[in-house]
Write a protein that holds these residues in place. Structure first.
Motif, short mmCIF file in Angstrom:
data_model
loop_
_atom_site.label_atom_id
_atom_site.label_comp_id
_atom_site.label_asym_id
_atom_site.label_seq_id
_atom_site.Cartn_x
_atom_site.Cartn_y
_atom_site.Cartn_z
N PRO A 1 -27.15 46.46 4.06
CA PRO A 1 -26.56 47.51 4.89
C PRO A 1 -26.26 46.97 6.29
O PRO A 1 -27.00 46.16 6.83
N VAL A 2 -25.16 47.45 6.84
CA VAL A 2 -24.74 47.01 8.16
C VAL A 2 -24.55 48.24 9.03
O VAL A 2 -23.93 49.22 8.62
N LEU A 3 -25.07 48.17 10.24
CA LEU A 3 -24.90 49.25 11.21
C LEU A 3 -24.06 48.71 12.34
O LEU A 3 -24.41 47.72 12.97
N ILE A 4 -22.93 49.34 12.58
CA ILE A 4 -22.02 48.88 13.63
C ILE A 4 -22.14 49.81 14.82
O ILE A 4 -21.96 51.03 14.70
N LYS A 5 -22.46 49.23 15.95
CA LYS A 5 -22.56 49.99 17.20
C LYS A 5 -21.38 49.60 18.09
O LYS A 5 -20.95 48.45 18.06
N PRO A 6 -20.88 50.54 18.86
CA PRO A 6 -19.78 50.18 19.76
C PRO A 6 -20.25 49.15 20.79
O PRO A 6 -21.39 49.21 21.27
N ALA A 7 -19.39 48.20 21.07
CA ALA A 7 -19.73 47.15 22.03
C ALA A 7 -19.77 47.73 23.44
O ALA A 7 -18.94 48.55 23.81
N ARG A 8 -20.75 47.29 24.19
CA ARG A 8 -20.86 47.71 25.59
C ARG A 8 -20.34 46.58 26.46
O ARG A 8 -20.58 45.41 26.19
N ALA A 9 -19.66 46.94 27.48
CA ALA A 9 -19.17 45.93 28.41
C ALA A 9 -20.36 45.41 29.22
O ALA A 9 -21.16 46.19 29.73
N ARG A 10 -20.46 44.09 29.28
CA ARG A 10 -21.56 43.49 30.05
C ARG A 10 -20.99 42.75 31.25
O ARG A 10 -19.95 42.10 31.16
N LEU A 11 -21.70 42.86 32.33
CA LEU A 11 -21.31 42.10 33.52
C LEU A 11 -21.77 40.66 33.35
O LEU A 11 -22.85 40.41 32.81
N PRO A 12 -20.96 39.71 33.78
CA PRO A 12 -21.40 38.32 33.66
C PRO A 12 -22.62 38.06 34.53
O PRO A 12 -22.71 38.53 35.65
N SER A 13 -23.58 37.35 33.95
CA SER A 13 -24.78 37.03 34.70
C SER A 13 -24.47 35.89 35.66
O SER A 13 -23.50 35.16 35.48
N PRO A 14 -25.28 35.72 36.70
CA PRO A 14 -25.03 34.63 37.65
C PRO A 14 -25.01 33.26 36.98
O PRO A 14 -24.30 32.38 37.40
N ARG A 15 -25.79 33.09 35.93
CA ARG A 15 -25.83 31.78 35.25
C ARG A 15 -24.51 31.48 34.55
O ARG A 15 -24.09 30.34 34.51
N THR A 16 -23.87 32.49 33.94
CA THR A 16 -22.63 32.25 33.21
C THR A 16 -21.43 32.19 34.13
O THR A 16 -20.36 31.80 33.70
N ALA A 17 -21.61 32.60 35.36
CA ALA A 17 -20.49 32.60 36.29
C ALA A 17 -20.09 31.19 36.70
O ALA A 17 -18.97 30.96 37.10
N GLU A 18 -21.00 30.24 36.61
CA GLU A 18 -20.72 28.87 37.01
C GLU A 18 -20.57 27.99 35.77
O GLU A 18 -21.55 27.56 35.19
N PRO A 19 -19.33 27.72 35.33
CA PRO A 19 -19.15 26.93 34.12
C PRO A 19 -19.64 25.49 34.25
O PRO A 19 -19.93 24.85 33.27
N SER A 20 -19.77 24.96 35.46
CA SER A 20 -20.22 23.58 35.62
C SER A 20 -21.70 23.42 35.28
O SER A 20 -22.16 22.32 35.06
N ASN A 21 -22.46 24.51 35.24
CA ASN A 21 -23.88 24.45 34.91
C ASN A 21 -24.15 24.80 33.45
O ASN A 21 -25.25 25.16 33.10
N MET A 22 -23.12 24.73 32.60
CA MET A 22 -23.28 25.15 31.22
C MET A 22 -22.70 24.09 30.28
O MET A 22 -21.69 23.48 30.57
N ILE A 23 -23.40 23.90 29.15
CA ILE A 23 -22.93 23.04 28.07
C ILE A 23 -22.82 23.91 26.83
O ILE A 23 -23.71 24.70 26.53
N GLU A 24 -21.72 23.77 26.10
CA GLU A 24 -21.51 24.55 24.89
C GLU A 24 -21.45 23.60 23.70
O GLU A 24 -20.70 22.64 23.70
N ILE A 25 -22.27 23.87 22.67
CA ILE A 25 -22.32 23.06 21.45
C ILE A 25 -21.90 23.96 20.30
O ILE A 25 -22.46 25.02 20.11
N ILE A 26 -20.90 23.50 19.53
CA ILE A 26 -20.44 24.26 18.37
C ILE A 26 -20.80 23.47 17.13
O ILE A 26 -20.36 22.33 16.95
#
Length: 121
Positions: free
Chosen positions: A70-95
């Motif tokens: 069973p799957v329960l779908i909730k409407p997405a809430r808009a989130r404000l970007p956190s201070p950590r995600t605001a600076e892309p130079s301090n982030m590494i993304e691995i896919i």
């Protein structure tokens, strides 16, 4: 020693049914089971059973019946970007496959190791 075999020659080699392979592979994944003893009990080569177990783990055997959850779908809430995600130079993304891991400055090394190990097949 005869090395001149024709392509596709299966003479003398049993071709086991998929449900038999799947059943033994599942049984071989049980913690504490001896794969070699299980293979002996069914008169098959242990290496073959190890291969079936690897194939099961990577999903090469078709599922017996699809499992629906069973799957329960909730409407997405808009989130404000956190201070950590605001600076892309301090982030590494691995896919890795379908998984995305985002690393921020100051991540705990033990936590990172645990997350990366859990992504392995």
């Amino acid at each position: 020693m005869d090395t001149d075999k024709t392509a596709g020659n299966r003479k003398g080699r049993p071709n086991y049914p998929a449900d038999f392979k799947r059943r033994l592979a599942i049984e071989a994944c049980v913690p504490g089971i001896s794969v070699s003893k299980l293979a002996q009990q069914h008169n098959i080569n242990a290496n073959m059973l190890f291969k079936w177990r690897r194939e099961l783990r990577v999903g090469l055997f078709e599922p017996i019946a699809p499992a629906l959850l069973p799957v329960l779908i909730k409407p997405a809430r808009a989130r404000l970007p956190s201070p950590r995600t605001a600076e892309p130079s301090n982030m590494i993304e691995i896919i890795i496959g379908d998984a995305v891991v985002r690393l921020h400055a100051g991540i705990d090394a033990a936590l990172l190791q645990l997350v990366l190990q859990s992504l392995r097949p």
